[in-house]
Design a protein around this motif. Structure first.
Motif, short mmCIF file in Angstrom:
data_model
loop_
_atom_site.label_atom_id
_atom_site.label_comp_id
_atom_site.label_asym_id
_atom_site.label_seq_id
_atom_site.Cartn_x
_atom_site.Cartn_y
_atom_site.Cartn_z
N GLU A 1 0.82 -1.21 0.00
CA GLU A 1 0.00 0.00 0.00
C GLU A 1 0.86 1.26 0.00
OE1 GLU A 1 -3.07 2.63 -0.19
OE2 GLU A 1 -3.11 0.49 -0.65
N ASN A 2 2.09 1.15 0.47
CA ASN A 2 2.98 2.31 0.53
C ASN A 2 4.23 2.10 -0.32
OD1 ASN A 2 1.65 4.34 2.29
ND2 ASN A 2 1.58 2.57 3.66
N THR A 3 4.05 1.39 -1.45
CA THR A 3 5.13 1.18 -2.41
C THR A 3 4.63 1.61 -3.78
OG1 THR A 3 5.92 -0.69 -1.10
CG2 THR A 3 6.71 -0.54 -3.37
N ILE A 4 5.46 2.37 -4.48
CA ILE A 4 5.13 2.89 -5.80
C ILE A 4 6.03 2.21 -6.83
CG2 ILE A 4 5.15 4.97 -7.28
CD1 ILE A 4 3.00 5.15 -5.15
N LEU A 5 5.42 1.80 -7.95
CA LEU A 5 6.15 1.19 -9.06
C LEU A 5 6.13 2.15 -10.24
CD1 LEU A 5 4.56 -2.37 -8.79
CD2 LEU A 5 6.75 -1.61 -7.83
N VAL A 6 7.29 2.65 -10.60
CA VAL A 6 7.42 3.60 -11.71
C VAL A 6 8.08 2.88 -12.88
CG1 VAL A 6 8.39 5.79 -12.48
CG2 VAL A 6 7.70 5.52 -10.09
N PRO B 1 3.15 11.91 5.96
CA PRO B 1 1.88 11.26 5.58
C PRO B 1 1.12 11.96 4.46
CG PRO B 1 1.73 12.24 7.79
CD PRO B 1 3.16 12.32 7.38
N LYS B 2 1.09 13.28 4.44
CA LYS B 2 0.32 14.00 3.41
C LYS B 2 0.97 13.84 2.03
CE LYS B 2 -1.75 17.56 6.37
NZ LYS B 2 -1.46 16.99 7.66
N HIS B 3 2.31 13.88 1.98
CA HIS B 3 3.01 13.71 0.70
C HIS B 3 2.86 12.28 0.18
CE1 HIS B 3 4.76 17.56 1.88
NE2 HIS B 3 5.19 17.69 0.64
N ALA B 4 2.99 11.29 1.07
CA ALA B 4 2.83 9.90 0.66
C ALA B 4 1.42 9.66 0.13
CB ALA B 4 3.13 8.97 1.83
N GLU B 5 0.44 10.21 0.82
CA GLU B 5 -0.96 10.04 0.40
C GLU B 5 -1.21 10.69 -0.96
OE1 GLU B 5 -4.34 8.24 0.39
OE2 GLU B 5 -2.93 7.95 2.04
N ARG B 6 -0.65 11.88 -1.17
CA ARG B 6 -0.83 12.58 -2.45
C ARG B 6 -0.24 11.77 -3.60
NH1 ARG B 6 -1.46 17.93 -3.72
NH2 ARG B 6 -3.10 17.70 -2.15
N MET B 7 0.94 11.20 -3.41
CA MET B 7 1.55 10.42 -4.49
C MET B 7 0.68 9.22 -4.84
SD MET B 7 5.38 9.10 -5.08
CE MET B 7 5.89 9.32 -6.76
N LYS B 8 0.15 8.55 -3.83
CA LYS B 8 -0.73 7.40 -4.10
C LYS B 8 -2.00 7.84 -4.81
CE LYS B 8 -0.81 5.85 0.15
NZ LYS B 8 -1.07 4.98 1.32
N GLU B 9 -2.56 8.96 -4.39
CA GLU B 9 -3.78 9.48 -4.99
C GLU B 9 -3.56 9.79 -6.47
OE1 GLU B 9 -6.92 13.09 -3.90
OE2 GLU B 9 -4.93 13.11 -3.01
N LEU B 10 -2.49 10.51 -6.80
CA LEU B 10 -2.21 10.86 -8.20
C LEU B 10 -1.86 9.63 -9.02
CD1 LEU B 10 -0.23 14.18 -7.66
CD2 LEU B 10 -2.59 13.94 -8.49
N ARG C 1 -2.97 6.57 -8.49
CA ARG C 1 -4.22 5.81 -8.69
C ARG C 1 -5.12 6.48 -9.73
NH1 ARG C 1 -4.11 3.76 -2.67
NH2 ARG C 1 -3.76 1.56 -3.16
N GLU C 2 -5.02 7.78 -9.87
CA GLU C 2 -5.81 8.50 -10.88
C GLU C 2 -5.14 8.45 -12.26
OE1 GLU C 2 -6.28 12.45 -9.32
OE2 GLU C 2 -7.61 11.78 -7.70
N VAL D 1 0.49 2.12 -7.53
CA VAL D 1 0.67 1.66 -6.16
C VAL D 1 0.80 0.14 -6.24
CG1 VAL D 1 -0.37 1.57 -3.85
CG2 VAL D 1 -0.70 3.60 -5.29
N ALA D 2 1.81 -0.42 -5.60
CA ALA D 2 2.08 -1.87 -5.71
C ALA D 2 0.86 -2.70 -5.29
CB ALA D 2 3.30 -2.25 -4.87
N ALA D 3 0.08 -2.23 -4.33
CA ALA D 3 -1.11 -2.97 -3.89
C ALA D 3 -2.13 -3.13 -5.03
CB ALA D 3 -1.78 -2.25 -2.71
N ASP D 4 -2.07 -2.26 -6.03
CA ASP D 4 -3.02 -2.30 -7.15
C ASP D 4 -2.44 -3.00 -8.37
OD1 ASP D 4 -4.45 -0.62 -5.44
OD2 ASP D 4 -3.85 1.19 -6.51
N ALA D 5 -1.14 -3.26 -8.37
CA ALA D 5 -0.48 -3.78 -9.58
C ALA D 5 -0.76 -5.27 -9.79
CB ALA D 5 1.01 -3.54 -9.49
#
Length: 168
Positions: free
Chosen positions: A8-13, A30-39, A41-42, A164-168
């Motif tokens: 949930e807190n891993t990004i795959l670029v 927390p706010k920066h991590a959440e924003r990266m996941k939000e963008l 996922r969109e 987000v790795a949780a969605d990959a």
């Protein structure tokens, strides 16, 4: 392939040469991590250019307004835009800007980070306490090292996809 402890807190670029795995630090910023996941996922980071890549310093990307190389791309404007979401307050910490860390790009105002970020090519401790650190590359740094240099690059590289790795 990196061992992913918290999908949930891993990004795959996805870059042209392979995948960069980024561990977000929600306990630190927390706010920066959440924003990266939000963008991510969109799909807003998909096809966004690395518009400022300085050898021996860092690679900057994330301008979802002007940097999308498939939709309204403008290399002259890339680096000036943001998302349609509000700017984030600074989340400074004691974490140093070491090689592979992710920093929030911003204007002169410390509370102006939004969608843009940079990945440090080397330890850049002069940035400590001035820019929010909210992630670190845990695999694929060799792909970051291969990003085309320039301010802006003549032929910029792009983030092909960001998930987000949780969605990959």
């Amino acid at each position: 392939m990196a061992e992913i402890k918290d999908p949930e807190n891993t990004i795959l670029v996805e870059l042209k040469n392979g995948t960069v795995t980024i561990e977000l630090l929600p306990d630190v910023a927390p706010k920066h991590a959440e924003r990266m996941k939000e963008l991510a996922r969109e799909g807003q980071y998909d096809n966004v250019a690395f518009h400022r890549v300085i050898d021996g310093f860092m690679a900057q990307t994330g301008d979802v307004q002007h940097g999308d190389m498939e939709d309204g791309f403008n290399i002259r404007m890339a680096g000036t835009g943001s998302s349609d979401k509000p700017d984030l307050p600074a989340e400074f910490s004691k974490l140093p800007h070491d090689r592979g860390t992710l920093g929030a790009a911003r204007s002169q105002n410390p509370n102006s980070a939004n969608s843009q970020f940079f990945i440090n090519f080397k330890d850049n401790h002069f940035l400590n306490g001035q820019y929010t650190v909210y992630g670190r590359v845990i695999a694929g740094m060799e792909h970051v090292d291969a990003i085309t240099r320039g301010e802006p690059p003549a032929e910029p590289d792009r983030m092909i996809s960001v998930k987000v790795a949780a969605d990959a």
